[in-house]
Design a protein around this motif. Structure first.
Motif, PDB file in Angstrom:
ATOM      1  N   THR A  88      -6.796  -7.621   7.292  1.00 58.88           N
ATOM      2  CA  THR A  88      -6.365  -6.708   6.237  1.00 58.88           C
ATOM      3  C   THR A  88      -5.752  -5.480   6.894  1.00 58.88           C
ATOM      4  O   THR A  88      -6.073  -5.145   8.047  1.00 58.88           O
ATOM      5  CB  THR A  88      -7.533  -6.293   5.325  1.00 58.88           C
ATOM      6  OG1 THR A  88      -8.575  -5.696   6.132  1.00 58.88           O
ATOM      7  CG2 THR A  88      -8.100  -7.490   4.585  1.00 58.88           C
TER       8      THR A  88
ATOM      9  N   GLN B 169      -0.050 -10.826  11.439  1.00 57.59           N
ATOM     10  CA  GLN B 169      -0.195 -10.142  10.157  1.00 57.59           C
ATOM     11  C   GLN B 169       0.906  -9.089  10.032  1.00 57.59           C
ATOM     12  O   GLN B 169       1.186  -8.356  10.982  1.00 57.59           O
ATOM     13  CB  GLN B 169      -1.567  -9.481  10.044  1.00 57.59           C
ATOM     14  CG  GLN B 169      -1.964  -9.142   8.628  1.00 57.59           C
ATOM     15  CD  GLN B 169      -2.338 -10.380   7.818  1.00 57.59           C
ATOM     16  OE1 GLN B 169      -2.821 -11.355   8.375  1.00 57.59           O
ATOM     17  NE2 GLN B 169      -2.102 -10.346   6.520  1.00 57.59           N
TER      18      GLN B 169
ATOM     19  N   SER C  31       0.621  -7.379   3.418  1.00 58.21           N
ATOM     20  CA  SER C  31      -0.751  -7.778   3.721  1.00 58.21           C
ATOM     21  C   SER C  31      -1.698  -7.163   2.702  1.00 58.21           C
ATOM     22  O   SER C  31      -1.413  -6.116   2.128  1.00 58.21           O
ATOM     23  CB  SER C  31      -1.138  -7.311   5.126  1.00 58.21           C
ATOM     24  OG  SER C  31      -0.292  -7.881   6.099  1.00 58.21           O
TER      25      SER C  31
END
Length: 598
Positions: A294, A397, A531
């Protein structure tokens, strides 16, 4: 709960009307007289609800048409006609039609349109539908190997798709047209919402009477007139440009006299497998320590900082040690870290840990396109299972960086995945809430997400997602979301075993939305692949012991020289690691023996 009302033109242009509250039964009303007179044409009336913790975001629409009022003079006749399509045979009744009419244009003394002053109903009409007099059957076959019902082809090879239509009916078929789907996937390609489009194989060449549609989704085959018992065929060639499973199907329209017929036929499947590589791939062993990430915030201004979190989940059945997590950090990267590598405590099976890194954006001006730079960050983790068994894994990511020097430009969006039920009993339903917030300064649109989860039942090939009892791991919002607005989506997770159930977005690309680029950009609308800023972790506690059946043996009446086999069925929602059989010859002293899984 408020509803945002608007109307939409056929070209997609949306005009807001107002925001209205609902009454106790969920209804609402709006006086259309406040809207300026619109030109004749078709429109959509749209009502949007942006969602709450308890309810998903929803949008509904109602098609309306503005027309010039139709008048009929005394003794005049007005004819309304439209086609009927029958898919059954026998005697049917066309249901009565209700026609509303009025004696004046406006209600007396007002400028309000007078509608429905009177009404009349037509009589039902009996219709006898017989079997079609023509039956044009379409079939498809390919020039590649076939295994059972599946054609198979190697990636990047050419595949000839053959079409044939045969009139099996008793009469001549005229104006025969076959419309056939070019091989395409049943699922959607990434990033297309709210009407997902499939992945298509490109057409390389076409045979006689074959025409490719402008949208490249279908080909048409027009043999014209086909006498009874006669076939016509043609072909086209596609390139197997990607590995996947591709579907085909055909529609046939034809006429017999004044009657028009339409038929639909499913087609064969085409499986495209990877091409063999002459260069051997380097092999890096992978264990069962899974990772997802995250970024908070996920869309940041250049020269500002964000927190990148690597979430680790032990999906294996052993404890992992010597765990080291690293964020890529090198001179010139668009995201730099003061501390780029951290040690993680040992992780037992079905446990989770989070490693946080703080990064600062430093994107060069050449990196921005449409005011935004998309930086793909590599996160890696290494760990040991024993002194001789070690593993490495990684993911990429996205971190989105926008140029804050552009006046008024901030296309930020925030996606949070949370749970109001972090602790439940195994077997209960847990709740995950996806909250999407426009944290920027301008509207965004066409948001979609693809989430997943892990269930804490050991699987040697890797963890499986938990089942859902409400909502979906895939959802989206096909409308506009203004600055400061947010929408909520609800997913109910059905727990089974005891342990941790992480709910998260897989590494990019899984979350998309459209934003407006700064004035002067070559493309006014760009799509961002963002994300999530958080993930949910649900823990289910299992207090129920395993259950087992009554053991059975073979042979039924053994002799002293027979080998005796004992079976039993044992179940536990959290899995069964081992089972021991206890037996006794005199019911006084007992012995124990491990049982072997079968």
């Amino acid at each position: 709960m408020p509803r945002a009302l608007s109307y939409e033109f056929l070209n997609g242009t949306n005009r807001p009307l107002t925001t209205v509250p609902t009454n106790a039964t969920g209804g609402f009303s709006y006086n259309w007289l406040n809207v300026p007179q619109l030109p004749n044409g078709r429109y959509l009336l749209v009502a949007n609800f942006t969602g709450s913790v308890r309810y998903n975001a929803e949008g509904v629409f109602l098609p309306v048409a503005f027309v010039t009022p139709t008048t009929i003079s005394p003794g005049g006749t007005l004819t309304l006609s439209y086609p009927y399509v029958f898919n059954v045979t026998g005697t049917l009744f066309i249901t009565p039609e209700r026609i509303a009419y009025s004696s004046a244009t406006d209600a007396t003394g007002t400028n309000h349109l007078l509608e429905g002053e009177y009404a009349t109903i037509s009589q039902p009409v009996p219709v006898t539908v017989g079997a079609p007099t023509i039956v044009p059957i379409a079939d498809i076959w390919m020039n590649v190997s076939k295994v059972s019902f599946l054609y198979v082809a190697q990636n990047q090879s050419l595949v000839q798709v053959n079409l044939r239509v045969t009139n099996t009916g008793p009469q001549t078929a005229t104006n025969v047209v076959v419309s056939s789907l070019i091989p395409q996937t049943s699922g959607a390609c990434h990033g297309i919402f709210p009407s997902p489009s499939p992945c298509l194989l490109p057409v390389i060449s076409t045979g006689p009477f074959i025409t490719e549609a402008a949208d490249h989704k279908t080909v048409s085959f027009s043999p014209g007139t086909i006498p009874p018992g006669t076939s016509y065929s043609s072909w086209y060639i596609v390139k197997a440009s990607s590995t996947n499973l591709f579907e085909t199907a055909s529609n046939v329209t034809a006429q017999a006299g004044s009657n028009t017929f339409q038929f639909y036929y499913t087609g064969p499947l085409l499986g495209v497998y990877p091409s063999p590589s002459s260069t051997p791939f380097a092999f890096y062993p992978a264990g069962q320590l899974k990772g997802y990430a995250t970024v908070d915030p996920a869309f940041i201004a250049n020269k500002t900082s964000t927190t990148v979190s690597l979430h680790l989940y032990n999906a294996g059945n052993v404890t992992y040690t010597n765990i080291n997590a690293t964020a890529a950090n090198y001179p010139g990267s668009q995201l730099s870290f003061g501390v780029a590598s951290k040690l993680v405590p040992d992780m037992a099976p079905k446990t989770a840990q989070t490693v946080n890194f703080t990064g600062t954006a430093s994107a060069a001006g050449i990196s921005f396109f449409g005011g935004v730079s998309t930086y793909s960050l590599r996160l890696t983790w290494s760990y040991n299972q024993s002194r001789t068994a070690g593993f490495n894994d990684y993911l990429y990511q996205n971190v989105l960086i926008y140029d804050p020097t552009i006046p008024g430009f901030n296309p930020s969006l925030r996606v949070d995945i949370a749970t109001p039920t972090p602790l439940v009993t195994a077997g209960a339903t847990a709740l995950a809430i996806v909250t999407v917030t426009n944290t920027g300064s301008s509207p965004v649109s066409n948001f979609e997400y693809q989430l997943t989860s892990y269930a804490p039942v050991y699987n040697p090939t890797g963890p499986s997602p938990a089942a859902t009892s409400y909502g979906s791991y895939f959802n989206g919002w096909g409308y506009s979301l203004g600055s400061g607005q947010k929408i909520n989506f609800r997913i109910e997770i059905q727990t089974t075993a005891g342990g941790s159930y992480p709910v998260f977005a897989s590494p990019a690309p899984t979350i998309f939305f459209d934003y407006k680029t700064p004035a002067g950009s070559p493309y006014p609308i760009q799509q961002a692949d963002i994300s999530p800023s958080s993930a949910a972790l649900i823990t289910a506690t299992d207090t129920m012991p395993p259950s087992g059946s009554t053991p059975w043996s073979s042979p039924f009446a053994p002799t002293s020289s027979d080998r005796v086999h004992i079976w039993d069925q044992v179940y536990d929602g959290s899995g069964v690691s081992s089972v021991n059989l206890e037996y006794s010859m005199d019911k006084l002293s007992w012995a124990s023996a491990p049982m072997t899984p079968v």
